[in-house]
Design a protein around this motif. Structure first.
Motif, PDB file in Angstrom:
ATOM      1  N   LEU A  15      -6.425  -2.333  45.732  1.00 45.38           N
ATOM      2  CA  LEU A  15      -6.112  -3.722  45.413  1.00 45.38           C
ATOM      3  C   LEU A  15      -4.621  -3.928  45.160  1.00 45.38           C
ATOM      4  N   ASP A  16      -3.962  -2.982  44.494  1.00 40.44           N
ATOM      5  CA  ASP A  16      -2.524  -3.111  44.243  1.00 40.44           C
ATOM      6  C   ASP A  16      -1.758  -3.200  45.569  1.00 40.44           C
ATOM      7  N   HIS A  17      -2.070  -2.295  46.488  1.00 41.41           N
ATOM      8  CA  HIS A  17      -1.405  -2.272  47.798  1.00 41.41           C
ATOM      9  C   HIS A  17      -1.668  -3.560  48.570  1.00 41.41           C
ATOM     10  N   SER A  18      -2.926  -3.967  48.683  1.00 37.64           N
ATOM     11  CA  SER A  18      -3.267  -5.138  49.489  1.00 37.64           C
ATOM     12  C   SER A  18      -2.723  -6.421  48.884  1.00 37.64           C
ATOM     13  N   GLU A  19      -2.780  -6.548  47.576  1.00 34.32           N
ATOM     14  CA  GLU A  19      -2.226  -7.741  46.925  1.00 34.32           C
ATOM     15  C   GLU A  19      -0.725  -7.835  47.188  1.00 34.32           C
ATOM     16  N   ALA A  20      -0.006  -6.729  47.021  1.00 39.70           N
ATOM     17  CA  ALA A  20       1.436  -6.730  47.277  1.00 39.70           C
ATOM     18  C   ALA A  20       1.737  -7.034  48.742  1.00 39.70           C
ATOM     19  N   MET A  21       0.946  -6.482  49.666  1.00 41.08           N
ATOM     20  CA  MET A  21       1.161  -6.733  51.093  1.00 41.08           C
ATOM     21  C   MET A  21       0.953  -8.212  51.408  1.00 41.08           C
ATOM     22  N   PHE A  22      -0.122  -8.812  50.901  1.00 43.68           N
ATOM     23  CA  PHE A  22      -0.360 -10.231  51.173  1.00 43.68           C
ATOM     24  C   PHE A  22       0.723 -11.103  50.536  1.00 43.68           C
ATOM     25  N   GLN A  23       1.271 -10.693  49.408  1.00 45.70           N
ATOM     26  CA  GLN A  23       2.370 -11.437  48.786  1.00 45.70           C
ATOM     27  C   GLN A  23       3.649 -11.296  49.600  1.00 45.70           C
ATOM     28  N   ALA A  61      -2.942 -23.902  52.762  1.00 47.13           N
ATOM     29  CA  ALA A  61      -4.364 -24.228  52.715  1.00 47.13           C
ATOM     30  C   ALA A  61      -5.249 -22.984  52.801  1.00 47.13           C
ATOM     31  N   ALA A  62      -4.661 -21.831  53.113  1.00 46.44           N
ATOM     32  CA  ALA A  62      -5.444 -20.599  53.282  1.00 46.44           C
ATOM     33  C   ALA A  62      -5.610 -19.879  51.944  1.00 46.44           C
ATOM     34  N   THR A  63      -6.849 -19.505  51.655  1.00 56.79           N
ATOM     35  CA  THR A  63      -7.144 -18.747  50.442  1.00 56.79           C
ATOM     36  C   THR A  63      -7.882 -17.477  50.835  1.00 56.79           C
ATOM     37  N   VAL A  64      -7.419 -16.347  50.301  1.00 55.10           N
ATOM     38  CA  VAL A  64      -8.109 -15.080  50.506  1.00 55.10           C
ATOM     39  C   VAL A  64      -8.554 -14.546  49.153  1.00 55.10           C
ATOM     40  N   GLU A  65      -9.685 -13.874  49.193  1.00 51.22           N
ATOM     41  CA  GLU A  65     -10.228 -13.201  48.025  1.00 51.22           C
ATOM     42  C   GLU A  65     -10.255 -11.720  48.382  1.00 51.22           C
ATOM     43  N   LEU A  66      -9.353 -10.943  47.794  1.00 50.19           N
ATOM     44  CA  LEU A  66      -9.325  -9.505  48.024  1.00 50.19           C
ATOM     45  C   LEU A  66     -10.244  -8.860  46.997  1.00 50.19           C
ATOM     46  N   LEU A  67     -11.224  -8.100  47.488  1.00 53.87           N
ATOM     47  CA  LEU A  67     -12.223  -7.476  46.622  1.00 53.87           C
ATOM     48  C   LEU A  67     -12.085  -5.962  46.703  1.00 53.87           C
ATOM     49  N   CYS A  68     -11.991  -5.310  45.551  1.00 52.16           N
ATOM     50  CA  CYS A  68     -11.902  -3.851  45.514  1.00 52.16           C
ATOM     51  C   CYS A  68     -13.046  -3.329  44.642  1.00 52.16           C
ATOM     52  N   TYR A  69     -14.056  -2.755  45.306  1.00 54.49           N
ATOM     53  CA  TYR A  69     -15.243  -2.237  44.618  1.00 54.49           C
ATOM     54  C   TYR A  69     -14.991  -0.820  44.112  1.00 54.49           C
ATOM     55  N   SER A  70     -15.421  -0.557  42.879  1.00 50.66           N
ATOM     56  CA  SER A  70     -15.369   0.798  42.335  1.00 50.66           C
ATOM     57  C   SER A  70     -16.766   1.414  42.247  1.00 50.66           C
ATOM     58  N   ALA A  71     -17.788   0.610  42.479  1.00 49.84           N
ATOM     59  CA  ALA A  71     -19.178   1.087  42.476  1.00 49.84           C
ATOM     60  C   ALA A  71     -19.997   0.123  43.324  1.00 49.84           C
TER      61      ALA A  71
END
Length: 147
Positions: A15-23, A61-71
């Motif tokens: 999630l840290d990597h993907s959030e930073a990349m999308f930012q 107008a674009a919204t993304v929901e990045l989901l990082c599952y731990s279980a």
């Protein structure tokens, strides 16, 4: 019945990597980031024992929901080809495709094919390329509109 798009959900490995990349690469702003109630997520997804942290992000107008599952522990790695059922990608307009590909490489995004010029349809004349994040298989398309 009135329907509008709310968001695109993308399951990611880091999630840290993907959030930073999308930012940094795509100009998204993080609206919220938090773990979700495991009982509620399990009920909604139909996955017993699901645990997830979510970053909710917006660019215009674009919204993304990045989901990082731990279980649960038996999560699978799904990397379909573009032609395989269930394959999804997200497309981004860029001003300079060559520069965008160079910046994407800094995030370890890999070209799936080659840069091509669209020869028909609404993007005719545009230069496009598909990229994949090797961490989690997410596919992103970069589009340089026709001159």
């Amino acid at each position: 019945m009135a329907v509008t798009v709310n968001h695109t959900g993308i399951t990611v490995a880091d999630l840290d990597h993907s959030e930073a990349m999308f930012q940094q690469l795509f100009g998204f702003e993080t609206l919220s980031r938090a773990a979700r109630d495991p009982e509620m997520i399990s009920r909604v997804t139909g996955v017993p024992g699901a645990r997830v942290e979510v970053a909710y992000m917006r660019n215009g107008a674009a919204t993304v929901e990045l989901l990082c599952y731990s279980a649960p522990g038996d999560r699978a790695d799904f990397r379909p080809r573009a032609c395989d059922l269930g394959s999804l990608h997200m497309g981004f307009n860029v001003a300079d495709l060559d520069e965008a590909v160079s910046e994407a490489a800094k995030w370890s995004l890999e070209m799936m094919g080659e840069i091509a010029v669209v020869n028909t349809g609404p993007n005719r004349g545009a230069r496009i390329v598909y990229l994949r994040d090797p961490r989690d298989g997410v596919v992103l398309e970069l589009i340089e509109p026709a001159p």
